[in-house]
Scaffold this motif. Structure first.
Motif, PDB file in Angstrom:
ATOM      1  N   THR A  66       0.854  -1.210   0.000  1.00 54.93           N
ATOM      2  CA  THR A  66       0.000   0.000   0.000  1.00 54.93           C
ATOM      3  C   THR A  66       0.880   1.247   0.000  1.00 54.93           C
ATOM      4  OG1 THR A  66      -1.641  -1.169   1.293  1.00 54.93           O
ATOM      5  CG2 THR A  66      -1.797   1.232   1.297  1.00 54.93           C
ATOM      6  N   ARG A  67       0.461   2.239  -0.776  1.00 56.31           N
ATOM      7  CA  ARG A  67       1.177   3.527  -0.747  1.00 56.31           C
ATOM      8  C   ARG A  67       0.250   4.588  -0.184  1.00 56.31           C
ATOM      9  NH1 ARG A  67       3.184   1.851  -6.305  1.00 56.31           N
ATOM     10  NH2 ARG A  67       4.587   0.264  -5.562  1.00 56.31           N
ATOM     11  N   LEU A  68       0.802   5.419   0.681  1.00 53.21           N
ATOM     12  CA  LEU A  68      -0.001   6.468   1.311  1.00 53.21           C
ATOM     13  C   LEU A  68       0.427   7.814   0.723  1.00 53.21           C
ATOM     14  CD1 LEU A  68       0.162   5.183   5.005  1.00 53.21           C
ATOM     15  CD2 LEU A  68      -1.594   4.727   3.280  1.00 53.21           C
ATOM     16  N   VAL A  69      -0.539   8.556   0.245  1.00 54.55           N
ATOM     17  CA  VAL A  69      -0.231   9.810  -0.451  1.00 54.55           C
ATOM     18  C   VAL A  69      -0.820  10.961   0.361  1.00 54.55           C
ATOM     19  CG1 VAL A  69      -0.269  10.959  -2.690  1.00 54.55           C
ATOM     20  CG2 VAL A  69      -0.572   8.473  -2.573  1.00 54.55           C
ATOM     21  N   MET A  70       0.048  11.833   0.859  1.00 57.62           N
ATOM     22  CA  MET A  70      -0.378  12.891   1.776  1.00 57.62           C
ATOM     23  C   MET A  70      -0.238  14.249   1.099  1.00 57.62           C
ATOM     24  SD  MET A  70      -0.791  10.721   4.216  1.00 57.62           S
ATOM     25  CE  MET A  70      -1.326  11.810   5.532  1.00 57.62           C
ATOM     26  N   GLU A  71      -1.291  15.033   1.154  1.00 56.86           N
ATOM     27  CA  GLU A  71      -1.245  16.385   0.574  1.00 56.86           C
ATOM     28  C   GLU A  71      -0.560  17.341   1.547  1.00 56.86           C
ATOM     29  OE1 GLU A  71      -1.810  18.684  -1.683  1.00 56.86           O
ATOM     30  OE2 GLU A  71      -2.157  17.180  -3.211  1.00 56.86           O
ATOM     31  N   LYS A  72      -0.164  18.488   1.046  1.00 50.58           N
ATOM     32  CA  LYS A  72       0.357  19.527   1.921  1.00 50.58           C
ATOM     33  C   LYS A  72      -0.800  20.279   2.575  1.00 50.58           C
ATOM     34  CE  LYS A  72       0.704  23.942   0.288  1.00 50.58           C
ATOM     35  NZ  LYS A  72      -0.310  24.583  -0.442  1.00 50.58           N
ATOM     36  N   PRO A  73      -0.695  20.910   3.707  1.00 53.65           N
ATOM     37  CA  PRO A  73       0.508  20.933   4.524  1.00 53.65           C
ATOM     38  C   PRO A  73       0.695  19.609   5.261  1.00 53.65           C
ATOM     39  CG  PRO A  73      -1.248  22.168   5.609  1.00 53.65           C
ATOM     40  CD  PRO A  73      -1.778  21.732   4.283  1.00 53.65           C
ATOM     41  N   PHE A  74       1.959  19.190   5.356  1.00 51.05           N
ATOM     42  CA  PHE A  74       2.258  17.950   6.053  1.00 51.05           C
ATOM     43  C   PHE A  74       2.526  18.309   7.515  1.00 51.05           C
ATOM     44  CE2 PHE A  74       4.973  14.534   7.542  1.00 51.05           C
ATOM     45  CZ  PHE A  74       4.272  13.417   7.111  1.00 51.05           C
ATOM     46  N   GLY A  75       1.519  18.110   8.356  1.00 46.92           N
ATOM     47  CA  GLY A  75       1.628  18.534   9.752  1.00 46.92           C
ATOM     48  C   GLY A  75       1.438  20.034   9.857  1.00 46.92           C
ATOM     49  N   SER A  76       1.559  20.546  11.088  1.00 46.57           N
ATOM     50  CA  SER A  76       1.348  21.979  11.264  1.00 46.57           C
ATOM     51  C   SER A  76       2.567  22.645  11.876  1.00 46.57           C
ATOM     52  CB  SER A  76       0.119  22.201  12.150  1.00 46.57           C
ATOM     53  OG  SER A  76       0.303  21.477  13.345  1.00 46.57           O
ATOM     54  N   GLY A  77       3.644  21.906  12.012  1.00 47.91           N
ATOM     55  CA  GLY A  77       4.873  22.437  12.570  1.00 47.91           C
ATOM     56  C   GLY A  77       5.876  21.282  12.615  1.00 47.91           C
ATOM     57  N   GLU A  78       7.097  21.583  13.059  1.00 49.29           N
ATOM     58  CA  GLU A  78       8.130  20.540  13.036  1.00 49.29           C
ATOM     59  C   GLU A  78       7.728  19.337  13.887  1.00 49.29           C
ATOM     60  OE1 GLU A  78      11.976  21.809  14.407  1.00 49.29           O
ATOM     61  OE2 GLU A  78      12.933  19.927  13.801  1.00 49.29           O
ATOM     62  N   GLU A  79       7.223  19.614  15.095  1.00 49.43           N
ATOM     63  CA  GLU A  79       6.891  18.514  15.995  1.00 49.43           C
ATOM     64  C   GLU A  79       5.720  17.691  15.446  1.00 49.43           C
ATOM     65  OE1 GLU A  79       8.680  17.210  18.337  1.00 49.43           O
ATOM     66  OE2 GLU A  79       7.065  15.723  18.466  1.00 49.43           O
ATOM     67  N   SER A  80       4.715  18.391  14.901  1.00 54.44           N
ATOM     68  CA  SER A  80       3.562  17.626  14.418  1.00 54.44           C
ATOM     69  C   SER A  80       3.923  16.859  13.141  1.00 54.44           C
ATOM     70  CB  SER A  80       2.335  18.519  14.258  1.00 54.44           C
ATOM     71  OG  SER A  80       2.224  19.004  12.968  1.00 54.44           O
ATOM     72  N   ALA A  81       4.833  17.398  12.320  1.00 52.80           N
ATOM     73  CA  ALA A  81       5.288  16.649  11.132  1.00 52.80           C
ATOM     74  C   ALA A  81       6.037  15.397  11.588  1.00 52.80           C
ATOM     75  CB  ALA A  81       6.184  17.527  10.266  1.00 52.80           C
ATOM     76  N   ARG A  82       6.828  15.542  12.639  1.00 44.27           N
ATOM     77  CA  ARG A  82       7.588  14.396  13.156  1.00 44.27           C
ATOM     78  C   ARG A  82       6.632  13.320  13.668  1.00 44.27           C
ATOM     79  NH1 ARG A  82      11.621  16.850  16.532  1.00 44.27           N
ATOM     80  NH2 ARG A  82      12.671  17.199  14.567  1.00 44.27           N
ATOM     81  N   GLU A  83       5.623  13.794  14.380  1.00 44.18           N
ATOM     82  CA  GLU A  83       4.604  12.880  14.924  1.00 44.18           C
ATOM     83  C   GLU A  83       3.893  12.137  13.785  1.00 44.18           C
ATOM     84  OE1 GLU A  83       2.303  11.349  17.990  1.00 44.18           O
ATOM     85  OE2 GLU A  83       4.055  12.652  18.171  1.00 44.18           O
ATOM     86  N   LEU A  84       3.518  12.898  12.747  1.00 46.89           N
ATOM     87  CA  LEU A  84       2.817  12.280  11.609  1.00 46.89           C
ATOM     88  C   LEU A  84       3.740  11.286  10.903  1.00 46.89           C
ATOM     89  CD1 LEU A  84       0.312  12.124   9.861  1.00 46.89           C
ATOM     90  CD2 LEU A  84       1.002  14.219   8.697  1.00 46.89           C
TER      91      LEU A  84
END
Ligand code: BG6
Length: 464
Positions: A133-151
Motif C-alpha cells: 500500500t502507498r499512502l499519499v499525503m497532501e500539503k501541509p504535512f503537519g502543522s509544525g516541526e513537531e507535528s510533522a515528526r509525529e505524523l
C-alpha cells in the motif's frame, strides 16, 4: 517497485479532487501511462454512483478532447468502471475494511484537510494496511516541526518511507524540474553557480488570484505556510543543491535534504522577513474586498496574504548569498520566476559607457521560459553598452503537475515526493518566523489588491 493498479481517492467530493487530481490523472491515462488502472472514490457524502461518474467525466473532458482514439477509449473505460463509496475515514473500521476488500496494492490518496488525514492514519493499525500500500499525503504535512515528526512516526508504523508520498505538486512542474537539466547538463553554468559569482537568488511567486473562496483553509495558513514552507523552499533547494551522482530518489533527495539542513532565516526578523495583507482594490476589472472582509476570514488571526523572507544557506557554496523567497495573493502583476543575479564584472574596461547592469538569469514558472539578461555593444556608439535578453520559450509538458505526481505514486517512484526528514526541516526553517510574527515582532503591512504589493523592499527583492 510494482505498479499499483488501484487508486483510492479519499475526499472524492472535495475541491482538490475535482480541480486538480482528476484532470492530472486524465492526462496520464490519455497518454497511455496508467494502463489498466482502477479508480475508487470515497467521500463522506452519500453520493449515488452516477454522481461520482459524472464528476469524473467532467474532469476528464479536457483531456478527452485532445486525446487520440486509444486515449479516449482508456478514459471511457476508466469512467465506466470507477466506483464510489461513502466512507467516514475518521471512524474505526470502514477504511480498513475497504482496503481489505480492494485487494492488491492500493495507492491511498488523502485529498482531505490535514487534521482529517492525520486522524484517519492514527486510527489505522499496521495489520490493516496490506503490503505494498502507498499512502499519499497532501500539503501541509503537519502543522509544525513537531507535528510533522509525529505524523511521520504514525505513517512509518503503517508503511515504509519509500511507500509514503508527501505531495508537493511544484515538484511536478516541468520548469521546476528543468532547473536540474539546466544546471547539470550544461557545462557553462555550474562553474559560476556559487557565492563567487552569484550575488542573490530570488524565488518569486506573485499571484493575481485573491482568496477564491478558500478562507476555511487559507485563513488558518497564510502565505508563509501555504507557499514558502512547501513550494518555494523546494524550488530553492533545487537551485542550491550539490550535483547529485544520479537523478534517483536517494541521491537527489539526499542532496535536497542537505541544503535544507543548512538553511535558516536569521533574526532579527524585522530585517529578514516581511508580511502584508491586501485591502480592497481592483483585480482584472473585478472589485476585490479587503481581505478581512472576505467571507470566512477572522480578522483576529492577522493572516498575511504576502510573505517575503531571506533564507541563508550556510555552506561553502552559498555562505552570505541571500535567497529571497516571496509569494503574495491579489497582486496586479502575475510574476512566477526564479531570478539569479550575478556579481558585476571585476573590472569594466575604461571607455565603455551606458548601463553596466549585472547579468540575470530568469527561470519562469508559467509561462515556462528561460531568460538571460546580458550587456552588449549597442548600435550607434559601439562602446555604449546596451541591455538585451536572450529568451527561450519552453514547450509545455505532456502531463500536468498532478499527473507527474500521480505517475510517481502509481509506479512507486518517490523521487518527486518530499522525504520525511525534509518535510520536518521545512517547518524548522520557518517556525521561528511564525513565532516572531505571532508575537507581532514584525509589523503586518497592507497593500491594495491589484498593486505590486507593499512599498519598500527586503534585500531588494522588488527591484528589476
Ligand atoms: C497551492 C496553494 O498549493 O499552490 C495555492 O495552496 C496556490 O494558494 C497554488 O495558488 C499555486 O499553484 P499553481 O500550480 O496553481 O500555480
Amino acid at each position: 517497485q510494482t505498479t499499483v493498479k488501484t487508486l483510492l481517492i479519499l475526499g472524492a467530493s472535495g475541491d482538490l479532487t475535482g480541480r486538480l487530481l482528476l484532470p492530472g490523472l486524465a492526462r496520464l491515462v490519455a497518454t497511455g501511462r496508467a494502463g489498466g488502472l482502477r479508480l475508487v472514490g470515497a467521500g463522506s457524502d452519500p453520493w449515488p454512483q452516477e454522481q461520482w461518474q459524472d464528476r469524473v467525466h467532467t474532469a476528464f473532458a479536457d483531456a478527452a478532447g485532445t486525446a487520440d482514439d486509444a486515449g479516449k477509449q482508456a478514459l471511457a473505460a476508466l469512467e465506466e468502471a470507477t466506483a464510489y463509496r461513502q466512507l467516514d475515514v475518521t471512524a474505526d473500521g470502514p477504511l480498513a475494511s475497504l482496503l481489505a476488500e480492494l485487494e492488491g496494492p492500493v495507492a491511498v490518496y488523502f485529498a482531505l484537510p490535514p487534521h482529517v488525514s492525520q486522524k484517519a492514519c492514527e486510527i489505522l493499525q499496521p495489520g490493516q494496511v496490506p503490503a505494498g500500500t502507498r499512502l499519499v499525503m497532501e500539503k501541509p504535512f503537519g502543522s509544525g516541526e513537531e507535528s510533522a515528526r509525529e505524523l511521520n512516526r504514525t505513517l512509518l508504523t503503517l508503511v515504509p518511507e519509500d511507500h509514503i508520498h508527501r505531495v508537493d505538486h511544484f515538484l511536478g512542474k516541468a520548469t521546476v524540474l528543468n532547473i536540474l537539466g539546466l544546471r547539470f547538463a550544461n557545462n557553462f553554468l555550474e562553474p559560476v553557480w556559487n557565492r563567487g559569482h552569484i550575488a542573490k537568488v530570488e524565488i518569486i511567486f506573485d499571484e493575481d488570484l485573491a482568496l477564491e473562496g478558500r478562507a476555511r483553509y487559507y485563513d488558518g495558513a497564510g502565505a508563509l505556510r501555504d507557499m514558502i514552507q512547501s513550494h518555494l523552499l523546494q524550488i530553492m533547494a533545487l537551485m542550491a543543491i550539490e550535483p547529485p551522482a544520479t537523478i534517483g530518489e536517494r541521491d537527489l533527495r539526499d542532496a535536497v535534504a542537505a541544503v535544507l539542513r543548512a538553511s535558516s532565516i536569521k533574526a532579527p526578523y524585522q530585517a529578514s522577513t516581511r508580511r502584508a495583507r491586501y485591502t480592497a482594490g481592483s483585480l482584472d476589472g473585478r472589485t476585490v474586498p479587503d481581505y478581512v472582509k472576505e467571507q470566512g476570514v477572522d480578522p483576529g488571526r492577522n493572516t498575511e496574504t504576502l510573505a517575503e523572507v531571506r533564507v541563508d544557506i550556510d555552506n561553502w557554496r552559498w555562505k552570505d548569498v541571500p535567497f529571497i523567497l516571496r509569494s503574495g495573493k491579489a497582486l496586479g502583476e502575475k510574476r512566477k520566476e526564479a531570478v539569479v543575479t550575478f556579481r558585476p564584472v571585476p573590472h569594466l574596461p575604461g571607455g565603455f559607457t551606458g548601463i553596466d547592469a549585472p547579468n540575470k538569469l530568469r527561470i519562469g514558472f508559467g509561462p515556462d521560459t528561460l531568460e538571460l539578461d546580458v550587456d552588449v555593444n549597442g548600435p550607434g556608439d559601439i562602446f555604449r553598452l546596451d541591455r538585451t535578453t536572450l529568451l527561450a520559450e519552453l514547450s509545455a509538458s505532456e502531463l500536468l503537475p498532478y499527473g507527474e505526481v500521480l505517475e510517481g505514486v502509481l509506479t512507486g517512484d518517490p523521487l518527486l515526493s518530499v522525504r520525511g526528514d525534509t518535510a520536518e526541516e521545512c517547518w524548522r526553517v520557518i517556525e521561528p518566523v511564525l513565532e516572531a510574527w505571532a508575537r507581532n515582532a514584525v509589523p503586518l503591512e497592507e497593500y491594495d489588491a491589484g498593486t505590486s504589493g507593499p512599498e519598500g523592499r527586503l534585500g531588494s527583492a522588488r527591484t528589476d
